[in-house]
Structure formats: structure tokens, C-alpha cells
Write an enzyme that holds these catalytic residues in place. Structure first.
Site, mmCIF file in Angstrom:
data_model
loop_
_atom_site.group_PDB
_atom_site.id
_atom_site.type_symbol
_atom_site.label_atom_id
_atom_site.label_comp_id
_atom_site.label_asym_id
_atom_site.label_seq_id
_atom_site.Cartn_x
_atom_site.Cartn_y
_atom_site.Cartn_z
ATOM 1 N N ASP A 167 0.844 -1.204 0.000
ATOM 2 C CA ASP A 167 0.000 0.000 0.000
ATOM 3 C C ASP A 167 0.873 1.244 0.000
ATOM 4 O O ASP A 167 1.794 1.361 0.816
ATOM 5 C CB ASP A 167 -0.845 0.045 1.279
ATOM 6 C CG ASP A 167 -1.976 -0.966 1.269
ATOM 7 O OD1 ASP A 167 -3.046 -0.638 0.746
ATOM 8 O OD2 ASP A 167 -1.767 -2.082 1.794
ATOM 9 N N HIS A 216 -7.518 5.377 0.331
ATOM 10 C CA HIS A 216 -8.480 5.100 1.393
ATOM 11 C C HIS A 216 -7.768 5.105 2.742
ATOM 12 O O HIS A 216 -6.536 5.128 2.807
ATOM 13 C CB HIS A 216 -9.144 3.746 1.150
ATOM 14 C CG HIS A 216 -8.165 2.608 1.044
ATOM 15 N ND1 HIS A 216 -7.361 2.412 -0.058
ATOM 16 C CD2 HIS A 216 -7.843 1.606 1.911
ATOM 17 C CE1 HIS A 216 -6.606 1.347 0.128
ATOM 18 N NE2 HIS A 216 -6.870 0.842 1.321
ATOM 19 N N ASP A 250 -7.355 -4.868 9.755
ATOM 20 C CA ASP A 250 -6.662 -3.571 9.736
ATOM 21 C C ASP A 250 -5.962 -3.328 11.071
ATOM 22 O O ASP A 250 -6.566 -2.849 12.037
ATOM 23 C CB ASP A 250 -7.645 -2.423 9.453
ATOM 24 C CG ASP A 250 -8.014 -2.348 7.990
ATOM 25 O OD1 ASP A 250 -7.479 -3.135 7.199
ATOM 26 O OD2 ASP A 250 -8.834 -1.476 7.638
ATOM 27 N N GLU A 265 -10.846 -1.148 -2.706
ATOM 28 C CA GLU A 265 -11.714 -1.902 -3.615
ATOM 29 C C GLU A 265 -12.748 -0.995 -4.262
ATOM 30 O O GLU A 265 -13.226 -0.035 -3.649
ATOM 31 C CB GLU A 265 -12.427 -3.014 -2.830
ATOM 32 C CG GLU A 265 -11.450 -4.008 -2.219
ATOM 33 C CD GLU A 265 -12.050 -4.912 -1.146
ATOM 34 O OE1 GLU A 265 -11.647 -6.069 -1.069
ATOM 35 O OE2 GLU A 265 -12.912 -4.444 -0.376
ATOM 36 N N LYS A 323 -9.311 -3.557 -7.746
ATOM 37 C CA LYS A 323 -9.779 -4.645 -6.885
ATOM 38 C C LYS A 323 -11.305 -4.654 -6.791
ATOM 39 O O LYS A 323 -11.923 -3.594 -6.678
ATOM 40 C CB LYS A 323 -9.226 -4.474 -5.470
ATOM 41 C CG LYS A 323 -7.734 -4.621 -5.379
ATOM 42 C CD LYS A 323 -7.294 -4.797 -3.929
ATOM 43 C CE LYS A 323 -5.776 -4.769 -3.843
ATOM 44 N NZ LYS A 323 -5.271 -5.306 -2.584
ATOM 45 N N THR A 331 -11.160 -11.059 -4.922
ATOM 46 C CA THR A 331 -10.739 -11.654 -3.643
ATOM 47 C C THR A 331 -11.616 -12.852 -3.259
ATOM 48 O O THR A 331 -12.496 -13.227 -4.002
ATOM 49 C CB THR A 331 -10.763 -10.608 -2.522
ATOM 50 O OG1 THR A 331 -12.079 -10.098 -2.458
ATOM 51 C CG2 THR A 331 -9.787 -9.491 -2.789
ATOM 52 N N GLU A 350 -6.768 -12.670 -4.805
ATOM 53 C CA GLU A 350 -6.243 -12.639 -3.434
ATOM 54 C C GLU A 350 -7.096 -13.558 -2.577
ATOM 55 O O GLU A 350 -8.240 -13.841 -2.924
ATOM 56 C CB GLU A 350 -6.383 -11.233 -2.830
ATOM 57 C CG GLU A 350 -5.625 -10.152 -3.542
ATOM 58 C CD GLU A 350 -5.938 -8.760 -2.973
ATOM 59 O OE1 GLU A 350 -6.695 -8.648 -1.983
ATOM 60 O OE2 GLU A 350 -5.425 -7.790 -3.546
ATOM 61 N N ASN A 351 -6.555 -13.975 -1.435
ATOM 62 C CA ASN A 351 -7.403 -14.599 -0.418
ATOM 63 C C ASN A 351 -7.967 -13.486 0.455
ATOM 64 O O ASN A 351 -7.335 -12.441 0.630
ATOM 65 C CB ASN A 351 -6.618 -15.625 0.408
ATOM 66 C CG ASN A 351 -5.285 -15.106 0.908
ATOM 67 O OD1 ASN A 351 -4.543 -14.473 0.165
ATOM 68 N ND2 ASN A 351 -4.979 -15.377 2.154
ATOM 69 N N ALA A 352 -9.179 -13.735 1.007
ATOM 70 C CA ALA A 352 -9.834 -12.677 1.799
ATOM 71 C C ALA A 352 -9.357 -12.654 3.238
ATOM 72 O O ALA A 352 -9.214 -11.585 3.836
ATOM 73 C CB ALA A 352 -11.347 -12.876 1.770
ATOM 74 N N LEU A 353 -9.111 -13.844 3.798
ATOM 75 C CA LEU A 353 -8.704 -13.940 5.209
ATOM 76 C C LEU A 353 -7.404 -14.715 5.290
ATOM 77 O O LEU A 353 -7.101 -15.521 4.410
ATOM 78 C CB LEU A 353 -9.800 -14.658 6.022
ATOM 79 C CG LEU A 353 -11.182 -13.973 6.059
ATOM 80 C CD1 LEU A 353 -12.203 -14.857 6.750
ATOM 81 C CD2 LEU A 353 -11.119 -12.610 6.755
ATOM 82 N N ARG A 384 -1.348 -12.495 4.285
ATOM 83 C CA ARG A 384 -0.394 -11.442 4.140
ATOM 84 C C ARG A 384 0.896 -11.853 4.771
ATOM 85 O O ARG A 384 0.922 -12.748 5.612
ATOM 86 C CB ARG A 384 -1.029 -10.216 4.801
ATOM 87 C CG ARG A 384 -0.210 -9.067 5.158
ATOM 88 C CD ARG A 384 -0.935 -7.971 5.907
ATOM 89 N NE ARG A 384 -2.254 -7.538 5.519
ATOM 90 C CZ ARG A 384 -2.538 -6.627 4.594
ATOM 91 N NH1 ARG A 384 -1.561 -6.000 3.970
ATOM 92 N NH2 ARG A 384 -3.776 -6.330 4.301
#
Ligand SMILES: OC[C@H]1O[C@H](O[C@H]2[C@H](O)[C@@H](O)[C@@H](O[C@H]3[C@H](O)[C@@H](O)[C@@H](O[C@H]4[C@H](O)[C@@H](O)[C@@H](O[C@H]5[C@H](O)[C@@H](O)[C@@H](O[C@H]6[C@H](O)[C@@H](O)[C@@H](O[C@H]7[C@H](O)[C@@H](O)[C@@H](O)O[C@@H]7CO)O[C@@H]6CO)O[C@@H]5CO)O[C@@H]4CO)O[C@@H]3CO)O[C@@H]2CO)[C@H](O)[C@@H](O)[C@@H]1O
Length: 492
Positions: free
Chosen positions: A50, A90, A98, A183, A292, A339, A377-380, A417
Site C-alpha cells: 500500500d 483510502h 486492519d 476496492e 480490486k 478476492t 487474493e485470499n480474503a482472510l 499477508r
């Protein structure tokens, strides 16, 4: 061997959210270096990072400070990894995972002190400071500049300051932040306003700009009496608890359809306009532009698709809400980054009417039909073979082709991540296997030209696609056939 390489799907890892601190320091280069070398050892191709608006332009309008990011990018380069850079317009904070708080620049938030309508607003008047409402995209509210101009100036400054990394091919993708969490969506399910899974979320179009726009659009269409919905419930409702989403609810009336078309069109136009600026900024650079799209899999099996719809994806049984986004991206040579690739239907509680596998199939199929590239991407955070195998299936839905390019192949996959937990013991071993399988059991390939389609200098966007042509892509189509299991399994 050359043929087999065409099955190779590159893997990137997302860097920790606070790798550059909110006060614009690259604090722990040695820690990051150690982690990056472990990624390199696992033959990962690159990292996603980011680039926060709230950090870089925090001192004042057009006062950009790139030094910390330059140092970070140099370290990444030294470790032999490529970069997917996110233009993060954002806030960080308020979404799942986060761990850091990075608000929008203070001087932008201050505009909101006197004009809170620059923020997305729900029906009860709650403002959301994660991202500026798309209602102000073309309003000169930021010291005479429009948000679109501000985003454009930021991207141009990035291009100028990161020229070394762009010219040498270190930066491969520019992910353009188009909404909360980066996104293209409305902030319909903010955890910091009390939303929790699997709430349907709320429409976010009650700021004065979007409200006026809706009234004007409705009036021009001969409906001066139509207003924004007042029966769509609250964040944690289920569809049947609301007049709007219940069986035969408002969403199926002419008025409901008119609203939803307007709401989703605004999002499409928002993305289109910013991506146009991105193409201008990065024209001539050997990068791909990417956007995204969030994987909103809960209530997918409910006729209303309420959670997708409040986020701006007007996707119901007789209307594809994603293919128009892919078509819009096609004029920017853009990649659609989707995602929740790791999720399986049977992992989700039944009452959530969740169907991530069908959602992923729909979005990937629609994008391929629009002949654009798809990344994911994976979400979690997940470390188990089941999740990796589901990602592998989606990366090559019809498996490997030993004689040439596979029938279907994703452009790349970004793992969420990088953290110590990923790099430890068993987790690391499984992750290494995963990377190898994404590479179709081949060695790391240093030259992307060998496995990606040609990386040509980015061109200016093609001419605008009229809205009516974009909306032709709402016609539903059967998804492309996917195998049931990947032929490149991680065993753990
Ligand atoms: O740096 C780039 C950007 O990164 C961030 O944005 C990304 C974001 O972090 C990603 O999640 C993703 O965003 C989307 C996502 O695509 C959407 O699908 C959606 O996510 C929702 C998710 O799909 C839903 O299932 C639900 O998740 C809830 C989950 O279903 C619940 O079970 C629970 O999960 C807990 C779990 O119960 C708990 O045991 C534990 O489990 C993990 C454990 O901690 C860990 O050690 C490991 O073993 O794995 C376990 C399993 O993960 O924690 C879980 C998580 O708390 O709660 C979940 C949350 O309610 O709701 C999700 C929405 O909240 O929406 C996402 C956001 O739009 O992609 C984003 C973009 O890259 C930053 O936010 C950005 O600023 C950065 O730019």
C-alpha cells in the site's frame, strides 16, 4: 520446458499494512529484509504494498514525501522481488485485519469539518471517513482541485519519483484504489460502525451530492417523486427483515430497479474516470493497471444478493453485476483483481446463504469473456492446504496443459499477508509448496515475459464505452467449466 512455462502463475505476498509507519518512516528495514529473503527463498515473485495517500501527502496539498517508500522499494529490489503498488486513496483502519490506523490526510479531513457531505453517508446520517464519496469526484472541493485531480496528481508524482523502479521493470502492477480497502465498492459493511458478518450492509448514498444526483436523474426520467430507499434496513439485518430485500421486495419494483441501476452505474463511472487518469499517469510505463473487486459471498444464494447490492454490485439472478466492471476495465487494459479465492462453500455457515465458489466462478468467467486479465487474493489469512488448493484450482480452473498454455489461467495471485506466522515451521513449508504448485512445479522464472503475455508499455485508455454498451454486459451467462479439484495439490 518453454511450453510448460506458460502454466506458471506468479505469486506475490502483501506486505504488512504499517511497513511504512503512519509518520512516514521505514523503521525496521532489517526485519523486513529478513522476511523478504524468506519470501525469496520460497521463490515468491514479488510483493504488494500500500502506498498511502494519508502518509505521502500528509504535510499539505501536493507536498509529497517519498523517501521512506524509496528506501522500502530499494530493499525490495535488493531482495530480488517485484512490486505491485497500491495507490491507497483510502483509510487504513475499520476493516477486517486492519492492524494500523492511517487516516486520509488531515487537510482533506478538515474540508469535512465544514462540509461533512464529502464523506459517504448512510440513511441515518452516519459519515464514513474511509474514502471520499464518489459524489464529489468532480467537485472542486479540495482547495480548488477535484478529488479526481488530486488522485491524478498523486499518481503523477508517484510516477516521477519512482521512475527508477518503473523503468527497470521492478514495479509490475499499479493497483488503483477506487474505494474502501482499495476496492471498487461503497463502504456498505464497515466494522467500525457496528457491521458484523453476515449483515447485509447499508446503502451509502445519502450525502447531499449523491442525493441531489439521484433526484435529478429520477426527475429527468419522469419520476420527480422518487427518493432514495427508506426500507433497506440496517447493517446487521438479514434480507427478509427488510422491505427492500425481502421476497418480492422493493428491489424488484420499477423504482427499486431504477435506484439500483443508478447506484451501481455511479460506481462504474467512478472507476472508469479514475482509471482513465491512471492510464494517463502511467502511459509508456511497462506496468499493468489493476482494480480490486471485493468478494462478497454472503447472501449470494439469496435471491436479493443483498450484501453485494448494498456494496454497489447489482448482481441478481437475471443481471450480472460484475461483467460490466470487467468491460469497463477492458478499455484501460486493466486487470480485475478479485478476492476470496481461498473460500469454499462448505466452510461457510448455512444461514449466511454464502457461495464463494459460485461467486468466484462468475466473476472470473465474466472477466475472461471480456478478454481481460484476472488476478486474485485470499480474503482472510489462511495457512492450510485446503485454502491453498482452492486458490490453485481458481488459478488454473482446467488444470495444467503440458503442451502449451492452459485453457484458463489467472494473471497472478497475491497472498494475504506476510507475517512471522507465515514464515514459521509447518506454515512456511506448506506455503513453499503452494508457490511451487502455482509455478506448475517449475523453478522461479526471473523473466515475466516468459510466462505472462507481453508486457508492453501502457497506452492511453481506449475511447469511452457508452454506458448502454457497458450495461449490455449485465446479461447473465453460464460460468465457464471449472474442474472440481486442482491437479497441482499441496499436501501439507
Ligand atoms: O494491503 C491491502 C489491503 O488490505 C486490506 O484489505 C483487504 C482485506 O484485508 C481482505 O480481507 C480483503 O477484503 C475483502 C474480502 O475480499 C471480502 O470477502 C470481505 O471479507 C469478508 C469475509 O469474506 C467474510 O467471510 C467475513 O469474514 C469474517 C469471517 O467469515 C468470520 O469467520 C470471522 O473470521 C475470523 C475467524 O472467525 C477467527 O477465527 C480468526 O481466524 C483467523 C486466524 O486469526 C488466523 O490466525 C488464521 O488461522 O486464519 C483464521 C481464518 O482467517 O480471524 C478471522 C478474521 O477476523 O470474521 C471475519 C470478519 O468479519 O467478513 C469479511 C469482511 O469483514 O471484505 C473484505 C474487505 O472489503 O481484501 C482487501 C483488499 O486487499 C486493508 O483493509 C486495505 O486497507 C489494504 O489496502
Amino acid at each position: 520446458m518453454a511450453n510448460m512455462l506458460q502454466n506458471y502463475v506468479p505469486v506475490y505476498a502483501m506486505l504488512p499494512l504499517g511497513v511504512v509507519t503512519p509518520d512516514n518512516n521505514f523503521q525496521n528495514p532489517d526485519d523486513i529484509k529478513r522476511q523478504l529473503y524468506k519470501l525469496k527463498e520460497a521463490e515468491v515473485d514479488g510483493v504488494m504494498v500500500d502506498v498511502w495517500w494519508g502518509i505521502i501527502e500528509s504535510k499539505g496539498p501536493k507536498q509529497y514525501s517519498w523517501n521512506a517508500y524509496k528506501s522500502l522499494f530499494q530493499v525490495i529490489k535488493d531482495c530480488g522481488l517485484r512490486i505491485q503498488a497500491i495507490m491507497s486513496f483510502h483509510q487504513c483502519g475499520g476493516n477486517v485485519g486492519d492492524a494500523v490506523n492511517i487516516p486520509l490526510p488531515q487537510w482533506v479531513l478538515q474540508v469535512g469539518d465544514t462540509n461533512p457531505d464529502i464523506f459517504y453517508t448512510n440513511r441515518r446520517g452516519t459519515r464514513n471517513k474511509e474514502y471520499l464519496t464518489l459524489g464529489v469526484d468532480n467537485e472542486p472541493i479540495i482547495g480548488g482541485r477535484t478529488p479526481i485531480q488530486v488522485y491524478s496528481d498523486f499518481m503523477n508524482s508517484f510516477k516521477d519519483n519512482m521512475a527508477d523502479f518503473l523503468d527497470c521493470g521492478q514495479i509490475v502492477d499499479m493497483e488503483v484504489g477506487l474505494g474502501p480497502a482499495g476496492e471498487l465498492r461503497y463502504p456498505s459493511y464497515p466494522q467500525n460502525q457496528g457491521w458484523s458478518f453476515p449483515g447485509i450492509g447499508e446503502f451509502q448514498c445519502y450525502d447531499k451530492y449523491l442525493k441531489e444526483d439521484f433526484i435529478k436523474t429520477a426527475t429527468e426520467a419522469g419520476h420527480p417523486d422518487w427518493d432514495l430507499p427508506d426500507d433497506a434496513g440496517q447493517y446487521n439485518d438479514r434480507p427478509e427483515a427488510t422491505g427492500f430485500f425481502r421476497n418480492n421486495g422493493t428491489y424488484l419494483t420499477e423504482r427499486g430497479k431504477f435506484f439500483l441501476t443508478w447506484y451501481s452505474n455511479k460506481l462504474l463511472i467512478h472507476g472508469d474516470q479514475i482509471l482513465d487518469e491512471a492510464n494517463k499517469a502511467f502511459c509508456g510505463c511497462k506496468v499493468k493497471i489493476a482494480a480490486k473487486v471485493s468478494g462478497i459471498h454472503w447472501w449470494y444464494n439469496d435471491a436479493s444478493h443483498a450484501a453485494e447490492v448494498t456494496a454497489g454490485y447489482y448482481n441478481i439472478q437475471d443481471r450480472d453485476g460484475y461483467r460490466p466492471i470487467a468491460r469497463m476495465l477492458s478499455r484501460h487494459y486493466g486487470v480485475l483483481d478479485f478476492t476470496c479465492l481461498e473460500m469454499k462453500d462448505n466452510e461457510q455457515p448455512g444461514y449466511t446463504e454464502s457461495a464463494p465458489q459460485e461467486l468466484v466462478k462468475q466473476v472470473l468467467s465474466g472477466s475472461w469473456r471480456e478478454t481481460i486479465e484476472v488476478a486474485g487474493e485470499n480474503a482472510l489469512p489462511r495457512y492450510d492446504p485446503n485454502a491453498y488448493n482452492q486458490m490453485l484450482l481458481n488459478a488454473r480452473p482446467n488444470g495444467v496443459n503440458r503442451n502449451g498454455p492452459p485453457n484458463l489461467k489467472m494473471y497472478g495471485l497475491t497472498y494475504l499477508r506476510l507475517c512471522n506466522q507465515l514464515l514459521d515451521g509447518w506454515n512456511y513449508g506448506v506455503f513453499k509448496q503452494f508457490v511451487k504448485k502455482m509455478h506448475a512445479d517449475q523453478e522461479y522464472c526471473p523473466n515475466p515475459e516468459n510466462y505472462r503475455r507481453h508486457i508492453v508499455p501502457l497506452e492511453l485508455s481506449k475511447p469511452a464505452i457508452p454506458l448502454k454498451d457497458l450495461l449490455e454486459a449485465t446479461k447473465p451467462m453460464e460460468p465457464l467449466p471449472f474442474d472440481n479439484e486442482t491437479d497441482m495439490k499441496v499436501t501439507g
